[in-house]
Design an enzyme around this catalytic site. Sequence first.
Site, PDB file in Angstrom:
ATOM      1  N   THR A 270      15.017 -12.335  -7.912  1.00 45.83           N
ATOM      2  CA  THR A 270      15.247 -13.143  -6.712  1.00 45.83           C
ATOM      3  C   THR A 270      15.993 -12.202  -5.770  1.00 45.83           C
ATOM      4  OG1 THR A 270      17.375 -13.999  -7.467  1.00 45.83           O
ATOM      5  CG2 THR A 270      15.446 -15.295  -8.055  1.00 45.83           C
ATOM      6  N   HIS A 271      15.720 -12.326  -4.487  1.00 49.22           N
ATOM      7  CA  HIS A 271      16.289 -11.398  -3.487  1.00 49.22           C
ATOM      8  C   HIS A 271      15.948  -9.938  -3.813  1.00 49.22           C
ATOM      9  CE1 HIS A 271      18.884 -14.867  -2.372  1.00 49.22           C
ATOM     10  NE2 HIS A 271      18.916 -15.041  -3.670  1.00 49.22           N
TER      11      HIS A 271
ATOM     12  N   TYR B  50     -19.277 -29.479  24.471  1.00 46.80           N
ATOM     13  CA  TYR B  50     -19.500 -28.047  24.328  1.00 46.80           C
ATOM     14  C   TYR B  50     -19.062 -27.310  25.591  1.00 46.80           C
ATOM     15  CZ  TYR B  50     -21.663 -23.480  23.755  1.00 46.80           C
ATOM     16  OH  TYR B  50     -21.860 -22.131  23.673  1.00 46.80           O
TER      17      TYR B  50
ATOM     18  N   LYS C  38     -17.512 -16.790  16.932  1.00 49.15           N
ATOM     19  CA  LYS C  38     -18.243 -16.081  15.877  1.00 49.15           C
ATOM     20  C   LYS C  38     -17.676 -14.736  15.457  1.00 49.15           C
ATOM     21  CE  LYS C  38     -22.237 -18.391  17.551  1.00 49.15           C
ATOM     22  NZ  LYS C  38     -21.303 -18.882  18.574  1.00 49.15           N
TER      23      LYS C  38
ATOM     24  N   GLU D 287      -1.992  -1.261   0.460  1.00 48.18           N
ATOM     25  CA  GLU D 287      -1.419  -1.280   1.815  1.00 48.18           C
ATOM     26  C   GLU D 287      -2.388  -1.909   2.815  1.00 48.18           C
ATOM     27  OE1 GLU D 287       1.132   2.577   2.555  1.00 48.18           O
ATOM     28  OE2 GLU D 287      -0.536   3.023   1.217  1.00 48.18           O
TER      29      GLU D 287
ATOM     30  N   LYS E 247       0.804  13.725  -3.930  1.00 47.15           N
ATOM     31  CA  LYS E 247       0.770  12.294  -3.620  1.00 47.15           C
ATOM     32  C   LYS E 247      -0.401  11.550  -4.240  1.00 47.15           C
ATOM     33  CE  LYS E 247       2.816  10.578  -0.289  1.00 47.15           C
ATOM     34  NZ  LYS E 247       3.949   9.700  -0.092  1.00 47.15           N
TER      35      LYS E 247
ATOM     36  N   ASN F 199     -26.858 -26.722  21.600  1.00 48.39           N
ATOM     37  CA  ASN F 199     -25.506 -27.126  21.202  1.00 48.39           C
ATOM     38  C   ASN F 199     -25.455 -27.699  19.783  1.00 48.39           C
ATOM     39  OD1 ASN F 199     -24.843 -26.261  23.704  1.00 48.39           O
ATOM     40  ND2 ASN F 199     -24.478 -28.300  24.583  1.00 48.39           N
TER      41      ASN F 199
ATOM     42  N   SER G 239      -2.989  12.802  -0.315  1.00 47.82           N
ATOM     43  CA  SER G 239      -2.444  13.119   1.000  1.00 47.82           C
ATOM     44  C   SER G 239      -3.079  14.409   1.474  1.00 47.82           C
ATOM     45  CB  SER G 239      -0.929  13.285   0.903  1.00 47.82           C
ATOM     46  OG  SER G 239      -0.462  14.100   1.965  1.00 47.82           O
TER      47      SER G 239
END
Length: 462
Positions: free
Chosen positions: A154-155, A316, A324, A289, A282, A109, A276
């Site tokens: 903005t927005h 423990y 992990k 992404e 493409k 432990n 692509s």
Amino acid sequence: MSHIRGRFHKAADKSVTEYTASISFDRRLYRHDIAGSIAHAKMLAKQGIISDKEAETIINGLAAIREEIEQGKFQFKPELEDIHMSIEARLREKVGEVGGKLHTARSRNDQVALDLRLFTKEAISETIVKLKEFQQALISLAEVNKGVIMPGYTHLQPAQPVLLAHHLLAYFEMLQRDIDRFNDCLRRTDVMPLGSGAVAGVAYNIDRDFLARELGFGQISQNSIDTVSDRDFVLEYEAAASLCMMHLSRLAEEIILWSSAEFNFIELDEAYTTGSSIMPQKKNPDVAELVRGKTGRVYGRLMAWLVTMKALPLSYNRDMQEDKEGFFDTVDTLLSTLEVFTGMVKTLRVKAENTEQAARQGYILATDLADYLVKKGEAFRTAHNIVARLVSYAMEKGKSFSELSPGEYKEFSPLFGEDVYSISLESSVAARDVIGGTAPKRVAEALSRAKKIISSFKNPSP
Ligand code: ARG
């Protein structure tokens, strides 16, 4: 496993052995485990708990096992459950009964707590180094494009012109806070747990200060019960990683937008894009992404571990072995993300003509017109209203501000004079001359401040 199954009359069911084993993933802690065991053996000898000769045999055995593992010669067996048991069992195979003395005054432990803290300290310092490299890439990109103007949004609507360098340095600031958070996490991870035993401390005259020095820890844990049940440091890393990924994901999203045909602000290097399988034209920003996508996975690991820990009674519990896989995955994901993203930022090209063209669209200088009237004595609210009506008029006429005649301006306010035509993207950014503003002079200062921060960086040694 006979040494821990002594009280049982049966072997564990095969399904149990497989279900409970962690060796498939905690083998990654072999270096830390061996370093901890070597320090522990030295300490036991120094305290006269084992003899010097015994310590030497144990230490040499451990070093040989490390070699075996590094050369791929070590046989990991699920029935030996975890990395701690695997190494100890091999030690006894190699050096005989004396190997059984290593586990004196120790428990798995406090051993697993130690291994994980050593691992985390390394992970933090690697993370910080990579964050610095990312910051450096941002600085370089900002410097190459020093004078470039783009719309500030903005927005996601064009709001006011800003320097591209100013926009990039916003990310420098975010990453600087991330570095702070990791450093903070390092401080609380840098605590030596050995000596806590299974839960109550150990009944031998050990030297915890010696162990801390040997293993490079700044502090020693102060409560054995807390020590063996604490995984806050894992959670802190995962939380800091989540925030950091959130920042990276926002930049990734902007890179995706900016590289679209609609924005066309940047060109990604071919080495950092993909094609692509069906559409020959493409050139996709898949790396960006995936940075955005992997952010969800890092959040998920944080949430999973918080939930697992939330109702565990002290101290423990085997549930804690679940720390992990998620943690390793988080560390790997963050480090690889930083690495590939740094490369992408370093190699992308800004299309200054397009960012400036975009900034010229619409009525992005409307605030500057209002500020102009304020300087001539108008109240800001009134000025805001006048310019709003002016924008509406110009839109109707299909004219930009510079295409309006002096007479047209005058109809909205007598305060408009010929000098209204000197309002430009350049004058707009130059006017934001405050600390933290986008004026070229301020951005140049911010750049040199950023460079100073980078050059004074000292790698936190794990
Ligand atoms: N494999 C265990 C873990 O990862 C190590 C500690 C085991 N302790 C125990 N009492 N079973 O947490």
